[in-house]
Design an enzyme around this catalytic site. Sequence first.
Site, PDB file in Angstrom:
ATOM      1  N   GLU A   1      -8.132  -3.519  -3.090  1.00 37.93           N
ATOM      2  CA  GLU A   1      -8.321  -2.872  -1.790  1.00 37.93           C
ATOM      3  C   GLU A   1      -8.102  -1.360  -1.880  1.00 37.93           C
ATOM      4  OE1 GLU A   1      -5.784  -5.137   0.887  1.00 37.93           O
ATOM      5  OE2 GLU A   1      -7.381  -6.600   1.173  1.00 37.93           O
TER       6      GLU A   1
ATOM      7  N   ASP B   1      -6.594 -15.129   1.582  1.00 29.24           N
ATOM      8  CA  ASP B   1      -5.666 -14.168   2.172  1.00 29.24           C
ATOM      9  C   ASP B   1      -4.903 -14.719   3.362  1.00 29.24           C
ATOM     10  OD1 ASP B   1      -4.351 -11.871   2.670  1.00 29.24           O
ATOM     11  OD2 ASP B   1      -6.103 -10.621   3.037  1.00 29.24           O
TER      12      ASP B   1
ATOM     13  N   HIS C   1     -11.137 -16.913   7.728  1.00 36.46           N
ATOM     14  CA  HIS C   1     -11.406 -15.491   7.915  1.00 36.46           C
ATOM     15  C   HIS C   1     -12.447 -15.229   8.992  1.00 36.46           C
ATOM     16  CE1 HIS C   1     -10.659 -11.422   6.872  1.00 36.46           C
ATOM     17  NE2 HIS C   1     -10.072 -11.717   5.729  1.00 36.46           N
TER      18      HIS C   1
ATOM     19  N   LYS D   1       0.935  -3.329  -6.238  1.00 33.81           N
ATOM     20  CA  LYS D   1      -0.426  -3.765  -5.876  1.00 33.81           C
ATOM     21  C   LYS D   1      -1.363  -2.820  -6.595  1.00 33.81           C
ATOM     22  CE  LYS D   1      -3.491  -4.033  -1.789  1.00 33.81           C
ATOM     23  NZ  LYS D   1      -3.512  -4.023  -0.305  1.00 33.81           N
TER      24      LYS D   1
ATOM     25  N   ARG E   1       1.228  -8.018  -8.446  1.00 44.03           N
ATOM     26  CA  ARG E   1       0.524  -8.948  -7.554  1.00 44.03           C
ATOM     27  C   ARG E   1      -0.826  -9.409  -8.115  1.00 44.03           C
ATOM     28  NH1 ARG E   1      -0.587  -6.865  -2.212  1.00 44.03           N
ATOM     29  NH2 ARG E   1       0.045  -8.760  -1.153  1.00 44.03           N
TER      30      ARG E   1
ATOM     31  N   GLU F   1      -0.137 -12.295  10.639  1.00 43.91           N
ATOM     32  CA  GLU F   1      -1.349 -11.477  10.709  1.00 43.91           C
ATOM     33  C   GLU F   1      -2.573 -12.282  11.132  1.00 43.91           C
ATOM     34  OE1 GLU F   1      -2.284  -9.613   6.962  1.00 43.91           O
ATOM     35  OE2 GLU F   1      -4.230  -8.887   7.661  1.00 43.91           O
TER      36      GLU F   1
ATOM     37  N   GLU G   1       3.897 -15.846  -3.109  1.00 39.58           N
ATOM     38  CA  GLU G   1       3.921 -14.889  -2.000  1.00 39.58           C
ATOM     39  C   GLU G   1       3.391 -15.575  -0.748  1.00 39.58           C
ATOM     40  OE1 GLU G   1       2.455 -10.783  -2.629  1.00 39.58           O
ATOM     41  OE2 GLU G   1       1.470 -10.927  -0.678  1.00 39.58           O
TER      42      GLU G   1
ATOM     43  N   ASN H   1       0.893  -1.163   0.000  1.00 39.14           N
ATOM     44  CA  ASN H   1       0.000   0.000   0.000  1.00 39.14           C
ATOM     45  C   ASN H   1       0.931   1.212   0.000  1.00 39.14           C
ATOM     46  OD1 ASN H   1      -2.352  -1.625   0.149  1.00 39.14           O
ATOM     47  ND2 ASN H   1      -1.966  -1.904   2.327  1.00 39.14           N
TER      48      ASN H   1
END
Length: 711
Positions: A302, A376, A532, A298, A335, A404, A398, A221
């Site tokens: 998002e 993710d 998730h 990226k 990506r 996380e 990746e 980001n």
Amino acid sequence: MRFLALVLGLLLLAPAARAEDGYDLWLRYKPVAESARVAYAARAAAIAPVAETPTLTVARAELERGLTGLVGQPASAAAGARDGVILLASGATPAITGLGLPLKTLGEEGYLIRTVTVGGKATTVIAANRDIGVLYGVFRYLSLIQTGQSVDKLDIVSVPKVKLRMLNHWDNLDRHVERGYSGQSIFDWWRLPGHVDPRMVDYARANASLGINGTVLNNVNAKADSLTAPFIAKAAALADTFRPYGIKVYLTARFSSPMEIGGLKTADPLDPAVRAFWKAKADEIYKTIPDFGGFLVKANSEGQPGPQDYGRTHVDGANMLADAVGPHGGVVFWRAFVYSHEQPEDRAKQGYNEFKPFDGQFRDNVVIQVKNGAIDFQPREPFHPLFGAMPKTNLGMEFQITKEYLGFSTHLVYLGPMFEETLASDTMAKGKGSTVAKVIDGSLDGRKLTAMAGVANIGSDRNWSGSQFDQANWYVFGRLAWDPEAGTQAIAQDWTRMTFGADPRLVTPVVSMMMGSREAAVDYMTPLGLHHQMGEGHHYGPGPWVSGGPRADWTSVYYAKASETGIGFDRTATGSNATAQYAPAVGACYADLKCVDEKDLLWFHHLPWDYRLKSGDTLWDGMVKRYGRGVSYVDGMNRTWAGLAPYVDARRHREVSDYLKIQRAEAQWWRDASIAWFQTFAKRPLPAGEPAPNHTLEYYKALGFPFAPGI
Ligand code: BDP
């Protein structure tokens, strides 16, 4: 005098007495047992003079440092030493031509270590075609001693199977690390380039010891600022520091940079002014950093800008950047983590839908970087359907090293088995044996530009990774990037020996604890293919009730689809049909309840609460038992670790103990909150012997964590 010797001896013998904080990572170089020291020392009495290139100089310094620590004898360069000589050689130097070494097989970065006799002297040759191979060989040689292996008769050849072995730092320019749980960014942008923290050298050493040869310095980001002249100068200072260690720097590129720092009105990749901006930007960077690696992007994901903002495609965007860096030998990592909540399609299908149609259209210097799974970085995901589906494209892996979704830095979760599970998955793209590892190393489709990236877990904490055991995740990532088919249990053994010591009374239980730790996390967080279910935004702790908000695909209920009739995401033909994105044999198995592995059950299927598992349990009972099994495993780790106090220095032992207690409490929290939530749908009692949650559902839902790290 005697007394002093005794005290010194005791200090040497009792490493537990000295405080260690983990800064040294797996490069501790603590003295080996006295009994072994003599044998090692005899092999390494002298290091033969080498050329004074930057890389050979650091290789020699590392060897001296390592041997001094391990064997206690600074190897002197004195020619004519009685004992063994270690010869460091790169290329066709006279010192080694004539030894008949198979240098040709080593490529650009491989090395060999061989025991030979030269001029009557026992000589260990560490040789490579290029200097960097010698450095890799030195680290390997030292690791042999660290792990207690003999170095008397060596014949080792090692060549990396993957070309670009990369860390991706999600580090912002203000040193905040997105999804970072180990302090601030280690890149001190504010003081760079005037001051380069000496820690940067240790960072480079650690990475080189694993063969990592590239690092992306800033967050996906991205801010356009990172491409301005002052930041290029800062990146150049880091590049200069890393260069002797074979590590290239890369930067993320914000797609809208031409507008933000170039004064243009558009970032349309087909606009000539935009193309000119990127060419000029690349030229500018390469003037300062001649071996700059390239860009990571990226785009259109998002909320990030991208070519689709202008009605263009990922190919248009990636190829434009590839054309800018290509003449300088640069690479573009583009990506595949692309999805949009404006699309009604199952999020798991979107990456494949976006990229598969473009197979064969990307430039040769573009790598499409694909997350291991289609959602993710969840505790468990089936492999991403793009692997095996784009044979005419460079596909890079990746992985996420920072945890996380796996308990941040306070849960002991060794990610090796998770990485291995993905790499060993068979895509069946070209029949049996078409594993993801073979896609990644290029052998399946004959691809030359191969890559594996890991989202780093490195920060300013003294122990680098936030916890002692998270260092193992950095370590295992590096080892797998070198060889995606390596076994992660053996890697855990190496890491444990190098990090804590080679005593089997320590190594055996630690490795066993590590090897089961990921499955335990899956059990107490998201068993049976759930995914998730984490807390909203920060992803800390359970949040299976998360719903509403601007994006359905950022809620938990979207993924679990729990109702009174059942639970799970139907991705078969009766549902989103994501299974059709896999090779027919693979997809058919995932779609078939008789074939699919129960570990992926609710990833692919929506099933009634009374569905019978292989154990004979109902789905509900089996779920509840798995949550509890995960908690019990953490109990076991607490017990095991408590018993290891005699073998671990007090400070590190204490830190791990504290974290394991945190993990125990949080595993319980995960179990209880999840059960309390899902029971409102299942409306069934808990199976016999399974205790009720400690608190009410309302209690769990009311917990808030406004200061959770890493957001
Ligand atoms: C998600 C993270 C988010 C990242 C994103 C990505 O929550 O912080 O920006 O992945 O990979 O897992 O781009």
